[in-house]
Design an enzyme around this catalytic site. Sequence first.
Site, mmCIF file in Angstrom:
data_model
loop_
_atom_site.group_PDB
_atom_site.id
_atom_site.type_symbol
_atom_site.label_atom_id
_atom_site.label_comp_id
_atom_site.label_asym_id
_atom_site.label_seq_id
_atom_site.Cartn_x
_atom_site.Cartn_y
_atom_site.Cartn_z
ATOM 1 N N ASN A 40 0.750 -4.338 9.927
ATOM 2 C CA ASN A 40 -0.877 -3.188 9.798
ATOM 3 C C ASN A 40 -1.943 -2.941 10.463
ATOM 4 O O ASN A 40 -1.987 -1.053 10.440
ATOM 5 C CB ASN A 40 -1.829 -4.719 8.991
ATOM 6 C CG ASN A 40 -3.015 -3.685 8.578
ATOM 7 O OD1 ASN A 40 -3.629 -4.143 9.269
ATOM 8 N ND2 ASN A 40 -3.319 -3.489 7.806
ATOM 9 N N HIS A 41 -1.582 -3.273 11.823
ATOM 10 C CA HIS A 41 -2.366 -1.971 13.029
ATOM 11 C C HIS A 41 -1.829 -2.767 14.567
ATOM 12 O O HIS A 41 -0.581 -3.658 14.681
ATOM 13 C CB HIS A 41 -3.333 -3.041 13.512
ATOM 14 C CG HIS A 41 -3.299 -4.154 13.026
ATOM 15 N ND1 HIS A 41 -3.914 -5.436 12.229
ATOM 16 C CD2 HIS A 41 -3.778 -4.947 14.082
ATOM 17 C CE1 HIS A 41 -4.270 -6.615 12.317
ATOM 18 N NE2 HIS A 41 -4.138 -6.427 13.480
ATOM 19 N N GLN A 79 -8.345 -1.640 16.623
ATOM 20 C CA GLN A 79 -6.975 -2.452 15.809
ATOM 21 C C GLN A 79 -6.383 -1.563 14.993
ATOM 22 O O GLN A 79 -7.135 -1.315 13.721
ATOM 23 C CB GLN A 79 -7.243 -3.844 14.985
ATOM 24 C CG GLN A 79 -6.798 -4.292 16.287
ATOM 25 C CD GLN A 79 -7.552 -5.956 15.481
ATOM 26 O OE1 GLN A 79 -8.115 -6.358 14.380
ATOM 27 N NE2 GLN A 79 -6.803 -6.978 15.773
ATOM 28 N N ARG A 95 5.702 -15.037 10.190
ATOM 29 C CA ARG A 95 4.245 -15.534 9.640
ATOM 30 C C ARG A 95 3.851 -13.678 9.250
ATOM 31 O O ARG A 95 3.324 -12.684 10.242
ATOM 32 C CB ARG A 95 2.876 -16.238 10.014
ATOM 33 C CG ARG A 95 2.008 -15.842 9.838
ATOM 34 C CD ARG A 95 0.943 -15.323 10.678
ATOM 35 N NE ARG A 95 -0.263 -15.138 10.922
ATOM 36 C CZ ARG A 95 -1.189 -14.515 11.260
ATOM 37 N NH1 ARG A 95 -0.564 -13.487 11.579
ATOM 38 N NH2 ARG A 95 -2.458 -14.785 10.472
ATOM 39 N N ASP A 110 1.467 -10.857 8.670
ATOM 40 C CA ASP A 110 -0.415 -11.189 9.127
ATOM 41 C C ASP A 110 -0.731 -9.565 8.072
ATOM 42 O O ASP A 110 -0.053 -9.145 7.625
ATOM 43 C CB ASP A 110 -0.653 -10.110 10.072
ATOM 44 C CG ASP A 110 -2.043 -9.811 10.311
ATOM 45 O OD1 ASP A 110 -2.794 -11.524 10.652
ATOM 46 O OD2 ASP A 110 -2.578 -9.304 10.699
ATOM 47 N N GLU A 141 -2.226 -1.710 1.326
ATOM 48 C CA GLU A 141 -3.611 -0.925 0.544
ATOM 49 C C GLU A 141 -3.239 0.791 1.168
ATOM 50 O O GLU A 141 -2.844 0.760 2.552
ATOM 51 C CB GLU A 141 -5.202 -1.856 1.505
ATOM 52 C CG GLU A 141 -6.394 -0.979 1.845
ATOM 53 C CD GLU A 141 -6.298 -0.228 0.011
ATOM 54 O OE1 GLU A 141 -6.501 0.174 -0.627
ATOM 55 O OE2 GLU A 141 -6.732 -1.769 -0.380
ATOM 56 N N GLU A 143 0.058 -14.623 5.584
ATOM 57 C CA GLU A 143 -0.994 -14.679 5.039
ATOM 58 C C GLU A 143 -1.747 -13.210 4.073
ATOM 59 O O GLU A 143 -2.190 -12.149 4.218
ATOM 60 C CB GLU A 143 -1.529 -13.375 6.756
ATOM 61 C CG GLU A 143 -3.056 -13.829 6.374
ATOM 62 C CD GLU A 143 -4.320 -13.505 8.109
ATOM 63 O OE1 GLU A 143 -4.843 -13.735 8.651
ATOM 64 O OE2 GLU A 143 -2.888 -12.530 7.928
#
Length: 236
Positions: free
Chosen positions: A22-23, A88, A118, A120, A127, A165
Amino acid sequence: MVEVLRTAHDRGMKVIIDLVINHTSDQHPWFKEARKSKDNPYRNWYVWRDTEPPDTSDKVVFPDAEDSIWEKEDKTGEWYLHNFYTFQPDLNLANRAVREEIGRIIGFWTQLGVDGFRVDAVPFILETTGYTKEEKKELGDPMDFLRETCNFLRRRTGDGILLGEVNVPYEDQYGFFGEERGDGLSLQFDFIGMQSVYLAMARGEAEPIVKALTQRSTFPSPARPSGPTSCATTTS
């Protein structure tokens, strides 16, 4: 790392590692390049806007530390998206080069012997806040990217898993598993169950745990004979 993985496998253990797509950190080489100028090759690896964003305090994940999901970069006068902390910055998954790099990262670690990841902040991966119309068109259905990632891992490993997550209500979790096709996440953390355990300990009563367990949905196994068969949630 290879020695650790081989030793674990010799003892019948599987090894998964963290995958954050994501980041990145604002100290990552990609972002250091991206913030240099508007025409830098890495600029479009992140999400930027050239007009002052509206109030986004209602979208902040950490209200004790942030008051917006946008941060102004003084050098270029534009704002970059950060759904979490300012340090981030969010990656632009509408950029094909970013998606291809994520595939190379997954391929690198599975080649070393990693059995899965895993993942994140999965809901934030899907989104598209801050994306332009052109970027949304290029990305398409964000869930397709998650499916492609899952399928790529399983092609490489046969039985690799993605543990997500996903901090959402039970009724919203099913979609992240890939629904009837079972081409999404293999497992998800049970945040509701985890939170209920802490609440139960604080109150000294079992009612919150019972309530969480009775609310938990029953997820069918993926209709994929070659893929992972477990789609139960797991308590973090």
